[in-house]
Design an enzyme around this catalytic site. Structure first.
Site, PDB file in Angstrom:
ATOM      1  CG  HIS A   1       2.980   1.391   0.123  1.00 42.27           C
ATOM      2  ND1 HIS A   1       4.029   1.899  -0.618  1.00 42.27           N
ATOM      3  CD2 HIS A   1       2.752   0.154  -0.355  1.00 42.27           C
ATOM      4  CE1 HIS A   1       4.401   0.991  -1.507  1.00 42.27           C
ATOM      5  NE2 HIS A   1       3.638  -0.068  -1.366  1.00 42.27           N
TER       6      HIS A   1
ATOM      7  CB  SER B   1       0.449  -2.113  -1.361  1.00 41.91           C
ATOM      8  OG  SER B   1       1.371  -3.071  -1.783  1.00 41.91           O
TER       9      SER B   1
ATOM     10  NE  ARG C   1       4.689   6.775  -2.483  1.00 47.25           N
ATOM     11  CZ  ARG C   1       4.807   6.732  -3.798  1.00 47.25           C
ATOM     12  NH1 ARG C   1       3.826   7.122  -4.561  1.00 47.25           N
ATOM     13  NH2 ARG C   1       5.885   6.262  -4.349  1.00 47.25           N
TER      14      ARG C   1
END
Lengths: 208, 208
Positions: free
Chosen positions: B41, B15, B38
């Site tokens: 994500h 990812s 993050r």
């Protein structure tokens, strides 16, 4: 979904009025719109109006299942936390997070996937709310194709970049009442807010 | 933040590679980018790269506080759930959800706000992670202005349409290490993913 927001909290009412004002043109019916509005409320992301899709009568079927105290199975604990407060104030359904149903590791499978398989055995007609793990959603769809389960409703809102589109495509193809957040977006608050919208609709008796 | 995603899980790595490929131009430094990535994500929302801001050395200060086992105070339980798994696998800080610190109602205040005031007394130098309630963030800022607390870090990511912009403005004005998701967007997974990124950085010893 704020844990401070009860049904009809003044901040919710004010937020909904702002969303009503800003949302613009859309094709949702009155019930669908209440779900969409709650999703936008929990994310402040108007782009999601283009992602939400409802199978015929999904909302009505979901409401009936909630009223019958059908168990609610989530993939992760964040989704469970997001719905627990409102469930406990209303229909008091059992709420189970799949990821907590297993401690053992299963080669090649995620914890959520292994836990979800266990839940499928125990709650074949449950309401399934997936806000994180595409593997959980794929497993659910496989179990339906194998005629092992027939969920009352699936809320399919995993988020991310790997296997998410595939899982949502699989959900589109199976015959089950479903509410899907298409594309890469989704997440625990999105999944929780969809279920919370249904609980609110059911509790307010807005359906005949 | 997926509960299946441990540090260096292959799905996370894949990812992150997709995000690296799609993100385009940005002005974040190397550490900041790991936080931003993050967040994307956990939301699949690239728009958030325009919303994230860091005060000078906020990441470094947050990492130091984490390593010293500074208690982590969240506004709601969804944020707590989002960080608990990684905290317990790493620095084992105490994690407290404000909303659970009070049962009594306090006229004119939300549960989160009342619980947060209690946490301010007990943990004046805590790491505060706000993913939902603007009232909690406003209360925090007031306590700083009154010199009653000096948090090690504030992650300010409440979401919504009422008081959210005001709370984030208030956070901008107080002198405290801070990471802010500006605008209306934010939410529990956003707040949790920011803290989880810091934990990962701290645990991997990426800082001298």
């Amino acid at each position: 979904m704020s844990q401070d927001l009860f049904l009809n909290h003044p901040i919710t009412t004010k937020s909904f009025a702002i969303i009503d004002q800003e949302i613009g043109q859309h094709d949702f019916d009155a019930l669908e719109y209440k779900v969409v509005r709650r999703v936008i409320h929990s994310t402040a992301d108007f782009e999601l109006i283009n992602s939400l899709s409802f199978s015929p009568n999904a909302i009505k079927k979901g409401i009936n299942a909630l009223k019958k105290k059908t168990p609610i199975v989530t993939d992760v604990t964040m989704v469970k936390q997001g719905v627990l407060s409102l469930v406990n104030k209303t229909f008091k359904n059992l709420v189970i997070a799949s990821v907590n149903q297993t401690s053992g590791s299963n080669p090649g499978k995620t914890l959520t996937e292994t836990g979800l398989l266990k839940c499928c055995n125990t709650y074949p007609r449950g309401i399934y709310v997936i806000g994180n793990a595409p593997t959980a959603l794929l497993t659910l769809c496989q179990q339906i194709l194998l005629n092992k389960i027939q969920p009352s409703l699936i809320i399919g809102a995993p988020v991310g970049f790997v296997s998410v589109l595939e899982a949502k495509q699989a959900l589109k193809r199976v015959n089950v009442p479903k509410i899907i957040v298409q594309g890469r977006k989704g997440g625990s608050p999105v999944a929780a807010s969809i279920l919370n919208a249904l609980i609110t609709l059911a509790y307010k008796n807005e359906l005949p």
